[in-house]
Design a protein around this motif. Structure first.
Motif, PDB file in Angstrom:
ATOM      1  N   SER A   4      -7.583 -22.115  34.853  1.00  0.00           N
ATOM      2  CA  SER A   4      -8.119 -21.913  33.506  1.00  0.00           C
ATOM      3  C   SER A   4      -7.264 -20.887  32.793  1.00  0.00           C
ATOM      4  CB  SER A   4      -9.558 -21.401  33.574  1.00  0.00           C
ATOM      5  OG  SER A   4     -10.391 -22.311  34.233  1.00  0.00           O
ATOM      6  N   SER A   5      -7.445 -20.774  31.482  1.00  0.00           N
ATOM      7  CA  SER A   5      -6.723 -19.739  30.734  1.00  0.00           C
ATOM      8  C   SER A   5      -7.589 -19.225  29.598  1.00  0.00           C
ATOM      9  CB  SER A   5      -5.389 -20.259  30.207  1.00  0.00           C
ATOM     10  OG  SER A   5      -5.577 -21.192  29.195  1.00  0.00           O
ATOM     11  N   LYS A   6      -7.316 -17.995  29.215  1.00  0.00           N
ATOM     12  CA  LYS A   6      -7.973 -17.350  28.073  1.00  0.00           C
ATOM     13  C   LYS A   6      -6.911 -16.540  27.350  1.00  0.00           C
ATOM     14  CE  LYS A   6     -12.737 -17.232  29.099  1.00  0.00           C
ATOM     15  NZ  LYS A   6     -13.713 -17.084  28.073  1.00  0.00           N
ATOM     16  N   THR A   7      -7.115 -16.388  26.032  1.00  0.00           N
ATOM     17  CA  THR A   7      -6.131 -15.696  25.202  1.00  0.00           C
ATOM     18  C   THR A   7      -6.834 -14.750  24.245  1.00  0.00           C
ATOM     19  OG1 THR A   7      -4.616 -17.576  25.298  1.00  0.00           O
ATOM     20  CG2 THR A   7      -4.315 -16.062  23.466  1.00  0.00           C
ATOM     21  N   ILE A   8      -6.165 -13.634  23.981  1.00  0.00           N
ATOM     22  CA  ILE A   8      -6.602 -12.720  22.927  1.00  0.00           C
ATOM     23  C   ILE A   8      -5.363 -12.349  22.115  1.00  0.00           C
ATOM     24  CG2 ILE A   8      -6.369 -10.604  24.304  1.00  0.00           C
ATOM     25  CD1 ILE A   8      -8.917  -9.584  22.826  1.00  0.00           C
ATOM     26  N   GLN A   9      -5.527 -12.286  20.802  1.00  0.00           N
ATOM     27  CA  GLN A   9      -4.428 -11.928  19.918  1.00  0.00           C
ATOM     28  C   GLN A   9      -4.800 -10.647  19.185  1.00  0.00           C
ATOM     29  OE1 GLN A   9      -3.255 -14.824  16.799  1.00  0.00           O
ATOM     30  NE2 GLN A   9      -1.375 -14.941  18.005  1.00  0.00           N
ATOM     31  N   VAL A  99      -2.288 -14.766  36.510  1.00  0.00           N
ATOM     32  CA  VAL A  99      -0.998 -14.577  35.843  1.00  0.00           C
ATOM     33  C   VAL A  99      -1.270 -14.078  34.430  1.00  0.00           C
ATOM     34  CG1 VAL A  99       1.116 -15.718  35.046  1.00  0.00           C
ATOM     35  CG2 VAL A  99       0.064 -16.433  37.205  1.00  0.00           C
ATOM     36  N   THR A 100      -0.519 -13.056  34.014  1.00  0.00           N
ATOM     37  CA  THR A 100      -0.670 -12.475  32.682  1.00  0.00           C
ATOM     38  C   THR A 100       0.619 -12.675  31.891  1.00  0.00           C
ATOM     39  OG1 THR A 100      -2.145 -10.788  33.565  1.00  0.00           O
ATOM     40  CG2 THR A 100      -1.184 -10.363  31.404  1.00  0.00           C
ATOM     41  N   HIS A 101       0.463 -13.223  30.685  1.00  0.00           N
ATOM     42  CA  HIS A 101       1.591 -13.387  29.766  1.00  0.00           C
ATOM     43  C   HIS A 101       1.350 -12.465  28.574  1.00  0.00           C
ATOM     44  CE1 HIS A 101       2.510 -17.283  31.728  1.00  0.00           C
ATOM     45  NE2 HIS A 101       1.201 -17.447  31.732  1.00  0.00           N
ATOM     46  N   VAL A 102       2.365 -11.704  28.185  1.00  0.00           N
ATOM     47  CA  VAL A 102       2.297 -10.925  26.956  1.00  0.00           C
ATOM     48  C   VAL A 102       3.428 -11.433  26.063  1.00  0.00           C
ATOM     49  CG1 VAL A 102       3.630  -8.982  27.921  1.00  0.00           C
ATOM     50  CG2 VAL A 102       2.212  -8.631  25.893  1.00  0.00           C
ATOM     51  N   ARG A 103       3.070 -11.791  24.834  1.00  0.00           N
ATOM     52  CA  ARG A 103       4.035 -12.364  23.894  1.00  0.00           C
ATOM     53  C   ARG A 103       3.866 -11.685  22.547  1.00  0.00           C
ATOM     54  NH1 ARG A 103       3.397 -16.994  20.438  1.00  0.00           N
ATOM     55  NH2 ARG A 103       1.320 -17.075  21.314  1.00  0.00           N
ATOM     56  N   VAL A 104       4.974 -11.519  21.839  1.00  0.00           N
ATOM     57  CA  VAL A 104       4.909 -10.933  20.498  1.00  0.00           C
ATOM     58  C   VAL A 104       5.542 -11.902  19.500  1.00  0.00           C
ATOM     59  CG1 VAL A 104       4.984  -8.560  21.351  1.00  0.00           C
ATOM     60  CG2 VAL A 104       7.106  -9.684  20.686  1.00  0.00           C
ATOM     61  N   ASP A 105       5.017 -11.882  18.299  1.00  0.00           N
ATOM     62  CA  ASP A 105       5.637 -12.644  17.218  1.00  0.00           C
ATOM     63  C   ASP A 105       5.111 -12.130  15.890  1.00  0.00           C
ATOM     64  OD1 ASP A 105       3.658 -15.608  16.899  1.00  0.00           O
ATOM     65  OD2 ASP A 105       3.190 -13.881  18.093  1.00  0.00           O
ATOM     66  N   PRO A 129     -12.441 -13.701  32.993  1.00  0.00           N
ATOM     67  CA  PRO A 129     -11.896 -12.346  32.817  1.00  0.00           C
ATOM     68  C   PRO A 129     -11.972 -11.821  31.387  1.00  0.00           C
ATOM     69  CG  PRO A 129     -10.118 -13.914  32.966  1.00  0.00           C
ATOM     70  CD  PRO A 129     -11.384 -14.692  33.185  1.00  0.00           C
ATOM     71  N   ASP A 130     -13.117 -12.006  30.728  1.00  0.00           N
ATOM     72  CA  ASP A 130     -13.267 -11.568  29.336  1.00  0.00           C
ATOM     73  C   ASP A 130     -13.086 -10.060  29.182  1.00  0.00           C
ATOM     74  OD1 ASP A 130     -13.754 -14.196  28.475  1.00  0.00           O
ATOM     75  OD2 ASP A 130     -15.891 -14.000  28.908  1.00  0.00           O
ATOM     76  N   THR A 131     -13.626  -9.274  30.115  1.00  0.00           N
ATOM     77  CA  THR A 131     -13.489  -7.818  29.996  1.00  0.00           C
ATOM     78  C   THR A 131     -12.037  -7.390  30.190  1.00  0.00           C
ATOM     79  OG1 THR A 131     -14.023  -7.387  32.317  1.00  0.00           O
ATOM     80  CG2 THR A 131     -15.867  -7.375  30.739  1.00  0.00           C
ATOM     81  N   LEU A 132     -11.283  -8.176  30.921  1.00  0.00           N
ATOM     82  CA  LEU A 132      -9.868  -7.855  31.097  1.00  0.00           C
ATOM     83  C   LEU A 132      -9.104  -8.104  29.793  1.00  0.00           C
ATOM     84  CD1 LEU A 132      -8.120  -6.671  33.244  1.00  0.00           C
ATOM     85  CD2 LEU A 132      -7.470  -8.952  33.927  1.00  0.00           C
ATOM     86  N   LEU A 133      -9.475  -9.128  29.047  1.00  0.00           N
ATOM     87  CA  LEU A 133      -8.841  -9.349  27.747  1.00  0.00           C
ATOM     88  C   LEU A 133      -9.144  -8.196  26.798  1.00  0.00           C
ATOM     89  CD1 LEU A 133      -9.388 -13.175  27.276  1.00  0.00           C
ATOM     90  CD2 LEU A 133      -7.252 -12.007  27.789  1.00  0.00           C
ATOM     91  N   GLU A 134     -10.356  -7.665  26.856  1.00  0.00           N
ATOM     92  CA  GLU A 134     -10.689  -6.474  26.053  1.00  0.00           C
ATOM     93  C   GLU A 134      -9.875  -5.266  26.515  1.00  0.00           C
ATOM     94  OE1 GLU A 134     -12.426  -6.164  23.197  1.00  0.00           O
ATOM     95  OE2 GLU A 134     -12.453  -8.352  23.307  1.00  0.00           O
ATOM     96  N   PHE A 135      -9.647  -5.174  27.816  1.00  0.00           N
ATOM     97  CA  PHE A 135      -8.801  -4.122  28.381  1.00  0.00           C
ATOM     98  C   PHE A 135      -7.394  -4.224  27.793  1.00  0.00           C
ATOM     99  CE2 PHE A 135      -5.594  -3.147  31.616  1.00  0.00           C
ATOM    100  CZ  PHE A 135      -5.903  -1.837  31.964  1.00  0.00           C
ATOM    101  N   TYR A 136      -6.830  -5.433  27.759  1.00  0.00           N
ATOM    102  CA  TYR A 136      -5.490  -5.624  27.193  1.00  0.00           C
ATOM    103  C   TYR A 136      -5.454  -5.260  25.707  1.00  0.00           C
ATOM    104  CZ  TYR A 136      -4.124  -8.149  31.450  1.00  0.00           C
ATOM    105  OH  TYR A 136      -3.834  -8.501  32.735  1.00  0.00           O
ATOM    106  N   LYS A 137      -6.533  -5.555  25.007  1.00  0.00           N
ATOM    107  CA  LYS A 137      -6.619  -5.180  23.591  1.00  0.00           C
ATOM    108  C   LYS A 137      -6.576  -3.657  23.455  1.00  0.00           C
ATOM    109  CE  LYS A 137      -9.558  -5.740  19.528  1.00  0.00           C
ATOM    110  NZ  LYS A 137     -10.781  -6.366  19.001  1.00  0.00           N
ATOM    111  N   GLU A 138      -7.327  -2.958  24.299  1.00  0.00           N
ATOM    112  CA  GLU A 138      -7.339  -1.496  24.271  1.00  0.00           C
ATOM    113  C   GLU A 138      -5.964  -0.925  24.609  1.00  0.00           C
ATOM    114  OE1 GLU A 138      -9.684   2.182  26.461  1.00  0.00           O
ATOM    115  OE2 GLU A 138     -10.538   0.167  26.563  1.00  0.00           O
ATOM    116  N   VAL A 139      -5.311  -1.497  25.606  1.00  0.00           N
ATOM    117  CA  VAL A 139      -3.958  -1.071  25.976  1.00  0.00           C
ATOM    118  C   VAL A 139      -3.012  -1.253  24.789  1.00  0.00           C
ATOM    119  CG1 VAL A 139      -1.957  -1.705  27.406  1.00  0.00           C
ATOM    120  CG2 VAL A 139      -4.210  -1.434  28.465  1.00  0.00           C
ATOM    121  N   THR A 140      -3.108  -2.391  24.128  1.00  0.00           N
ATOM    122  CA  THR A 140      -2.253  -2.682  22.975  1.00  0.00           C
ATOM    123  C   THR A 140      -2.467  -1.658  21.871  1.00  0.00           C
ATOM    124  OG1 THR A 140      -2.293  -5.039  23.492  1.00  0.00           O
ATOM    125  CG2 THR A 140      -1.665  -4.425  21.241  1.00  0.00           C
TER     126      THR A 140
END
Length: 150
Positions: A4-9, A99-105, A129-140
């Motif tokens: 499965s996959s999930k994305t946050i922008q 697997v974690t992908h970080v992309r910029v555009d 892993p919804d809380t992990l996506l929020e974690f990545y948002k906080e890191v960003t």
């Protein structure tokens, strides 16, 4: 269980290129920019900024200290992305694959950071892993704040 996959922008005001360069060539600097979320990053094998390098991370997520050992799986200049695959650590107690992908555009005047996680749950009771996506948002946002100060 299938993959499965999930994305946050996340929109950022700082430079996309500087953000990506940090993850690509200097991920061990991330803890200095995000001390409340990521406490440590050490190179364990290979050379930072190369495919095949192995990093060990200490981070704070869901109220707990956690660890992960990652493989730098891909550095795609054309797509402006970096991919890390979990080899060991707390996440693999829940997921067979992570697997974690970080992309910029840039989209018009918006600088965007896109985090995508691909995962396979060990069983159907494992949460997404919804809380992990929020974690990545906080890191960003932490990194953006530090970049804008400089």
């Amino acid at each position: 269980m299938g993959l499965s996959s999930k994305t946050i922008q996340v929109k950022i005001k700082s430079s996309c290129d500087v953000f990506l360069e940090l993850w690509k060539t200097n991920p061990c600097q991330v803890p200095t920019l995000t001390p409340t979320t990521i406490q440590n990053c050490q190179i364990r094998e290979g050379e930072v900024g190369t495919i095949g390098s192995i990093l060990f991370w200490d981070y704070f997520h869901d109220g707990k200290h956690r660890v992960i050992k990652t493989l730098t799986q891909d550095l795609d200049e054309a797509k402006k992305s970096v991919t890390f695959k979990a080899l060991e650590g707390d996440l693999l107690e829940l997921y067979k694959t992570f697997v974690t992908h970080v992309r910029v555009d840039t989209d018009g005047s918006n600088n965007l950071v896109t985090w995508t996680v691909e995962y396979e749950k060990l069983n159907p009771n494992v949460p997404d892993p919804d809380t992990l996506l929020e974690f990545y948002k906080e890191v960003t946002k932490d990194i953006e704040t530090q970049q804008l100060r400089n």
